[in-house]
Design a protein around this motif. Structure first.
Motif, PDB file in Angstrom:
ATOM      1  N   ASN A   1      23.311 -57.525 -50.353  1.00 40.47           N
ATOM      2  CA  ASN A   1      22.577 -56.159 -50.320  1.00 40.47           C
ATOM      3  C   ASN A   1      21.591 -55.788 -51.236  1.00 40.47           C
ATOM      4  OD1 ASN A   1      24.394 -55.741 -48.104  1.00 40.47           O
ATOM      5  ND2 ASN A   1      25.743 -54.526 -49.065  1.00 40.47           N
ATOM      6  N   ALA A   2      21.827 -56.230 -52.550  1.00 44.07           N
ATOM      7  CA  ALA A   2      20.941 -55.989 -53.715  1.00 44.07           C
ATOM      8  C   ALA A   2      19.680 -56.708 -53.667  1.00 44.07           C
ATOM      9  CB  ALA A   2      21.642 -56.529 -55.137  1.00 44.07           C
ATOM     10  N   LYS A   3      19.672 -57.925 -52.899  1.00 48.48           N
ATOM     11  CA  LYS A   3      18.205 -58.592 -52.892  1.00 48.48           C
ATOM     12  C   LYS A   3      17.639 -58.114 -51.344  1.00 48.48           C
ATOM     13  CE  LYS A   3      19.787 -62.474 -55.833  1.00 48.48           C
ATOM     14  NZ  LYS A   3      19.640 -63.739 -55.700  1.00 48.48           N
ATOM     15  N   ASN A   4      18.231 -57.394 -50.449  1.00 49.29           N
ATOM     16  CA  ASN A   4      17.824 -57.082 -49.379  1.00 49.29           C
ATOM     17  C   ASN A   4      17.595 -58.453 -48.513  1.00 49.29           C
ATOM     18  OD1 ASN A   4      18.267 -54.237 -49.027  1.00 49.29           O
ATOM     19  ND2 ASN A   4      16.034 -54.012 -50.208  1.00 49.29           N
ATOM     20  N   THR A   5      18.532 -59.335 -48.495  1.00 48.69           N
ATOM     21  CA  THR A   5      18.265 -60.728 -47.959  1.00 48.69           C
ATOM     22  C   THR A   5      19.556 -60.989 -47.122  1.00 48.69           C
ATOM     23  OG1 THR A   5      16.870 -61.365 -49.852  1.00 48.69           O
ATOM     24  CG2 THR A   5      17.866 -63.052 -48.620  1.00 48.69           C
ATOM     25  N   ILE A   6      18.993 -61.609 -46.101  1.00 49.29           N
ATOM     26  CA  ILE A   6      20.099 -62.118 -45.344  1.00 49.29           C
ATOM     27  C   ILE A   6      20.024 -63.780 -45.194  1.00 49.29           C
ATOM     28  CG2 ILE A   6      20.315 -60.121 -43.703  1.00 49.29           C
ATOM     29  CD1 ILE A   6      19.028 -61.980 -41.538  1.00 49.29           C
ATOM     30  N   TYR A   7      20.941 -64.457 -44.920  1.00 51.90           N
ATOM     31  CA  TYR A   7      21.042 -65.814 -44.896  1.00 51.90           C
ATOM     32  C   TYR A   7      21.524 -66.337 -43.866  1.00 51.90           C
ATOM     33  CZ  TYR A   7      20.577 -64.859 -49.666  1.00 51.90           C
ATOM     34  OH  TYR A   7      20.031 -64.401 -51.153  1.00 51.90           O
ATOM     35  N   LEU A   8      21.256 -67.655 -43.356  1.00 55.16           N
ATOM     36  CA  LEU A   8      21.970 -68.134 -42.238  1.00 55.16           C
ATOM     37  C   LEU A   8      22.205 -69.722 -42.623  1.00 55.16           C
ATOM     38  CD1 LEU A   8      22.412 -68.183 -39.083  1.00 55.16           C
ATOM     39  CD2 LEU A   8      20.416 -69.317 -38.552  1.00 55.16           C
ATOM     40  N   GLN A   9      23.508 -70.045 -42.880  1.00 57.85           N
ATOM     41  CA  GLN A   9      23.796 -71.113 -43.299  1.00 57.85           C
ATOM     42  C   GLN A   9      24.128 -71.986 -42.112  1.00 57.85           C
ATOM     43  OE1 GLN A   9      24.439 -72.732 -46.316  1.00 57.85           O
ATOM     44  NE2 GLN A   9      24.836 -74.619 -45.146  1.00 57.85           N
ATOM     45  N   MET A  10      23.540 -73.043 -41.951  1.00 55.45           N
ATOM     46  CA  MET A  10      23.510 -73.974 -40.578  1.00 55.45           C
ATOM     47  C   MET A  10      24.156 -75.317 -40.991  1.00 55.45           C
ATOM     48  SD  MET A  10      19.972 -72.965 -38.882  1.00 55.45           S
ATOM     49  CE  MET A  10      18.810 -74.017 -40.299  1.00 55.45           C
ATOM     50  N   ASN A  11      25.444 -75.683 -40.488  1.00 58.50           N
ATOM     51  CA  ASN A  11      26.024 -76.608 -40.553  1.00 58.50           C
ATOM     52  C   ASN A  11      26.159 -77.480 -39.202  1.00 58.50           C
ATOM     53  OD1 ASN A  11      26.655 -75.930 -43.365  1.00 58.50           O
ATOM     54  ND2 ASN A  11      28.493 -75.059 -42.657  1.00 58.50           N
TER      55      ASN A  11
ATOM     56  N   TYR B   1      11.178 -55.123 -36.050  1.00 49.30           N
ATOM     57  CA  TYR B   1      10.525 -56.003 -37.241  1.00 49.30           C
ATOM     58  C   TYR B   1      10.684 -57.324 -37.169  1.00 49.30           C
ATOM     59  CZ  TYR B   1       9.826 -51.413 -39.118  1.00 49.30           C
ATOM     60  OH  TYR B   1       9.887 -49.716 -39.291  1.00 49.30           O
ATOM     61  N   TRP B   2       9.625 -58.258 -37.141  1.00 48.84           N
ATOM     62  CA  TRP B   2      10.034 -59.730 -37.309  1.00 48.84           C
ATOM     63  C   TRP B   2       9.168 -60.495 -38.310  1.00 48.84           C
ATOM     64  CZ3 TRP B   2      12.711 -62.087 -33.314  1.00 48.84           C
ATOM     65  CH2 TRP B   2      13.337 -61.297 -32.262  1.00 48.84           C
ATOM     66  N   GLY B   3       9.704 -61.407 -38.745  1.00 47.44           N
ATOM     67  CA  GLY B   3       9.030 -62.437 -39.680  1.00 47.44           C
ATOM     68  C   GLY B   3       8.080 -63.462 -39.071  1.00 47.44           C
ATOM     69  N   GLN B   4       7.571 -64.058 -39.723  1.00 48.88           N
ATOM     70  CA  GLN B   4       6.462 -65.011 -39.266  1.00 48.88           C
ATOM     71  C   GLN B   4       7.318 -66.397 -38.852  1.00 48.88           C
ATOM     72  OE1 GLN B   4       7.369 -64.883 -42.588  1.00 48.88           O
ATOM     73  NE2 GLN B   4       7.455 -66.931 -43.222  1.00 48.88           N
ATOM     74  N   GLY B   5       8.506 -66.658 -39.129  1.00 43.68           N
ATOM     75  CA  GLY B   5       9.348 -67.860 -38.561  1.00 43.68           C
ATOM     76  C   GLY B   5       9.109 -69.020 -39.576  1.00 43.68           C
ATOM     77  N   THR B   6      10.135 -69.736 -39.323  1.00 42.08           N
ATOM     78  CA  THR B   6      10.175 -70.990 -40.267  1.00 42.08           C
ATOM     79  C   THR B   6      10.668 -72.257 -39.351  1.00 42.08           C
ATOM     80  OG1 THR B   6      11.050 -71.908 -42.280  1.00 42.08           O
ATOM     81  CG2 THR B   6      12.536 -70.528 -41.055  1.00 42.08           C
ATOM     82  N   GLN B   7      10.116 -73.264 -39.513  1.00 41.23           N
ATOM     83  CA  GLN B   7      10.401 -74.445 -38.626  1.00 41.23           C
ATOM     84  C   GLN B   7      11.669 -75.139 -39.075  1.00 41.23           C
ATOM     85  OE1 GLN B   7       8.749 -75.546 -35.811  1.00 41.23           O
ATOM     86  NE2 GLN B   7      10.339 -77.051 -35.844  1.00 41.23           N
ATOM     87  N   VAL B   8      12.555 -75.354 -38.330  1.00 38.26           N
ATOM     88  CA  VAL B   8      13.848 -76.311 -38.463  1.00 38.26           C
ATOM     89  C   VAL B   8      13.827 -77.354 -37.626  1.00 38.26           C
ATOM     90  CG1 VAL B   8      16.298 -76.653 -38.403  1.00 38.26           C
ATOM     91  CG2 VAL B   8      15.197 -74.781 -39.397  1.00 38.26           C
ATOM     92  N   THR B   9      13.607 -78.689 -38.212  1.00 35.21           N
ATOM     93  CA  THR B   9      13.430 -79.834 -37.196  1.00 35.21           C
ATOM     94  C   THR B   9      14.853 -80.656 -37.710  1.00 35.21           C
ATOM     95  OG1 THR B   9      11.027 -79.862 -37.284  1.00 35.21           O
ATOM     96  CG2 THR B   9      12.208 -81.842 -36.581  1.00 35.21           C
ATOM     97  N   VAL B  10      15.632 -80.958 -36.585  1.00 32.82           N
ATOM     98  CA  VAL B  10      16.710 -81.916 -36.669  1.00 32.82           C
ATOM     99  C   VAL B  10      16.477 -83.231 -36.074  1.00 32.82           C
ATOM    100  CG1 VAL B  10      19.164 -82.214 -36.340  1.00 32.82           C
ATOM    101  CG2 VAL B  10      18.267 -79.840 -36.722  1.00 32.82           C
ATOM    102  N   SER B  11      16.488 -84.352 -36.911  1.00 27.39           N
ATOM    103  CA  SER B  11      16.135 -85.583 -36.128  1.00 27.39           C
ATOM    104  C   SER B  11      17.685 -86.330 -35.702  1.00 27.39           C
ATOM    105  CB  SER B  11      15.436 -86.449 -37.295  1.00 27.39           C
ATOM    106  OG  SER B  11      16.364 -86.558 -38.349  1.00 27.39           O
TER     107      SER B  11
ATOM    108  N   SER C   1      22.979 -79.899 -43.034  1.00 29.38           N
ATOM    109  CA  SER C   1      23.087 -78.589 -43.152  1.00 29.38           C
ATOM    110  C   SER C   1      21.540 -78.106 -43.648  1.00 29.38           C
ATOM    111  CB  SER C   1      24.085 -78.151 -44.242  1.00 29.38           C
ATOM    112  OG  SER C   1      25.604 -78.653 -43.811  1.00 29.38           O
ATOM    113  N   LEU C   2      21.336 -76.763 -43.414  1.00 28.87           N
ATOM    114  CA  LEU C   2      20.078 -76.150 -44.116  1.00 28.87           C
ATOM    115  C   LEU C   2      20.681 -74.649 -44.291  1.00 28.87           C
ATOM    116  CD1 LEU C   2      16.859 -77.262 -42.146  1.00 28.87           C
ATOM    117  CD2 LEU C   2      17.578 -77.724 -44.601  1.00 28.87           C
ATOM    118  N   ARG C   3      20.125 -73.933 -45.017  1.00 31.76           N
ATOM    119  CA  ARG C   3      20.368 -72.590 -45.301  1.00 31.76           C
ATOM    120  C   ARG C   3      18.829 -71.795 -45.266  1.00 31.76           C
ATOM    121  NH1 ARG C   3      22.633 -68.756 -50.011  1.00 31.76           N
ATOM    122  NH2 ARG C   3      20.888 -69.117 -50.902  1.00 31.76           N
TER     123      ARG C   3
END
Length: 124
Positions: free
Chosen positions: A74-84, A113-123, A17-19
């Protein structure tokens, strides 16, 4: 302007998992929804998930339904993606995006609007 900064990517074994997090700043009041897209090498960018501000509604791409969960603070203006239950096919650069208006959450062109991206690698 809205600035989006992703974090939380990394290397994980299959089944793990990753968040991911995406923090928004700037004129965030202009946004109506935020989402995650991903792009693997040699492939087109793919819709992963989206969430509305206001009345909470979530939307998922077929390939991640039942494994990924999108949420917001909402308070942090943040979203999350929990990946299982991650699979090697989930390996990609994950992008956070924000849009005005409602609907068409799976359409990349609707996001302004777009962010710069973050790499997810699953071995395997």
């Amino acid at each position: 302007q809205v600035q989006l900064v992703e974090s939380g990517g990394g290397l994980v074994q299959a089944g793990g998992s990753l968040r991911l997090s995406c923090a928004a700043s700037g004129r965030t009041f202009s946004m109506n929804a935020m989402g995650w897209f991903r792009q693997a090498p040699g492939k087109e960018r793919e819709f992963v998930a989206a969430i509305r501000w206001g009345i909470v509604s979530t939307y998922y791409g077929d390939s991640v339904k039942g494994r990924f969960t999108i949420s917001r603070d909402n308070a942090k203006n943040t979203i999350y993606l929990q990946m299982n239950s991650l699979k090697p096919d989930d390996t990609a650069v994950y992008y956070c995006a924000a849009k005005r208006g409602y609907g068409d959450y799976e359409i990349e062109a609707r996001y302004f609007y777009w962010g710069q991206g973050t790499q997810v690698t699953v071995s395997s």
